[in-house]
Design a protein around this motif. Structure first.
Motif, mmCIF file in Angstrom:
data_model
loop_
_atom_site.group_PDB
_atom_site.id
_atom_site.type_symbol
_atom_site.label_atom_id
_atom_site.label_comp_id
_atom_site.label_asym_id
_atom_site.label_seq_id
_atom_site.Cartn_x
_atom_site.Cartn_y
_atom_site.Cartn_z
ATOM 1 N N LEU A 43 41.606 39.190 31.707
ATOM 2 C CA LEU A 43 41.175 38.143 32.418
ATOM 3 C C LEU A 43 39.707 37.788 32.652
ATOM 4 O O LEU A 43 38.838 38.937 32.246
ATOM 5 C CB LEU A 43 41.544 38.553 33.978
ATOM 6 N N SER A 44 39.161 36.694 32.880
ATOM 7 C CA SER A 44 37.745 36.501 32.861
ATOM 8 C C SER A 44 37.426 36.926 34.318
ATOM 9 O O SER A 44 37.909 37.291 35.163
ATOM 10 C CB SER A 44 37.487 34.961 33.149
ATOM 11 N N LEU A 45 36.048 37.106 34.355
ATOM 12 C CA LEU A 45 35.307 37.755 35.577
ATOM 13 C C LEU A 45 35.918 36.921 36.972
ATOM 14 O O LEU A 45 35.973 37.383 37.931
ATOM 15 C CB LEU A 45 33.519 37.490 35.475
ATOM 16 N N GLU A 46 35.961 35.468 37.040
ATOM 17 C CA GLU A 46 36.396 34.622 38.069
ATOM 18 C C GLU A 46 37.709 34.999 38.173
ATOM 19 O O GLU A 46 38.014 34.924 39.308
ATOM 20 C CB GLU A 46 36.263 33.258 37.699
ATOM 21 N N GLU A 47 38.760 35.290 37.375
ATOM 22 C CA GLU A 47 39.889 35.658 37.799
ATOM 23 C C GLU A 47 40.214 36.938 37.982
ATOM 24 O O GLU A 47 41.320 37.215 38.312
ATOM 25 C CB GLU A 47 40.845 35.318 36.299
ATOM 26 N N THR A 48 39.441 38.014 37.709
ATOM 27 C CA THR A 48 39.608 39.197 38.033
ATOM 28 C C THR A 48 39.834 39.736 39.496
ATOM 29 O O THR A 48 38.723 39.218 40.159
ATOM 30 C CB THR A 48 38.764 40.305 37.425
#
Lengths: 143, 98
Positions: free
Chosen positions: A98-103
């Motif tokens: 996951l990306s930073l935003e999705e984590t």
């Protein structure tokens, strides 16, 4: 030798819980690295129970700490509560793609416990959540 | 915990010593919230941080998310134990460790 603590599962009691566990496990070999791993697991599990098991009304947690016997430096800790049934082992491990935003910012504690403890087991018996972990000296883990 | 801000208020250096756990992570989060206005460069120095639990990790993750849209965030001098925690949680990929 096994020692027992019964205490209200609220976050203000974290320090007392950590002190009890470290003191109870101090018999026999107990390296600083192992001590740190025990502290991490005890904090994550206790806070998890304080937050989730008794979300509706306060309750107690019973902690059993076994320092191991003979030459074994394996430390065993059980956390027993009468809160809502909750199997922390049912949670998915974090998705590392996951990306930073999705984590998500939650769920890290149990993952840390799973990474650090040698064994971890959960059962729900007679209205009680029973979570038991075992932690060996990290220096001996390759044996 | 030590907070040092540059004269123009754009850089904030936060030095964390000892333990970062469920007891003091909320204190750190609150203080950061108060200090963050106008900051475009946030630096954590973890040279003397010996223990971090998920409560501390959460603060780093929330800060990294916030700083992404407004500047940069750096984590300096994490020791081996703390790095290990960043590794098993996948945080090495999400944080800017130097």
């Amino acid at each position: 030798m096994e020692k027992e603590l019964i205490i209200e599962a609220k976050k203000e009691n974290l320090k007392t819980v950590i002190s009890f566990v470290q003191d109870a496990l101090s018999d026999g070999d107990y390296s600083p690295a192992q001590r740190k791993q025990v502290r991490l697991c005890a904090e994550e599990i206790f806070m998890n129970i304080a937050r989730h098991a008794y979300a509706e009304e306060p309750g107690n947690i019973r902690i059993l700490a076994d320092s191991g016997s003979g030459e074994s430096s394996l430390k065993t800790i059980s956390f027993i509560d009468k809160g809502a049934p909750f199997d922390p082992l049912s949670a998915d491990p974090p998705d590392m793609s996951l990306s930073l935003e999705e984590t998500p910012v939650g769920g890290l504690g149990i993952h840390l416990v799973r990474s650090v403890a040698d064994t971890i087991s959960y059962s729900y018996q007679d209205g009680q959540n029973i979570l038991t972990i075992q932690i060996s000296d990290p220096a001996n883990q390759s044996l | 915990m030590k907070f040092e801000k540059s004269e123009d208020g754009s850089e904030l250096l936060v030095t964390i010593e000892g333990d970062l756990d469920s007891d003091n992570a909320p204190v750190l989060a609150k203080r950061l919230e108060e200090e963050l206005l106008g900051v475009t460069s946030l630096i954590f120095d973890l040279k003397d941080l010996e223990y971090v639990s998920s409560a501390g990790l959460r603060v780093f993750l929330i800060m990294q998310k916030q700083m992404k849209s407004r500047g940069t965030m750096e984590i300096r001098n994490a020791n081996e134990d703390v790095l290990e925690i960043f590794k098993v949680t996948g945080f090495v990929r999400l944080l800017n460790l130097v």
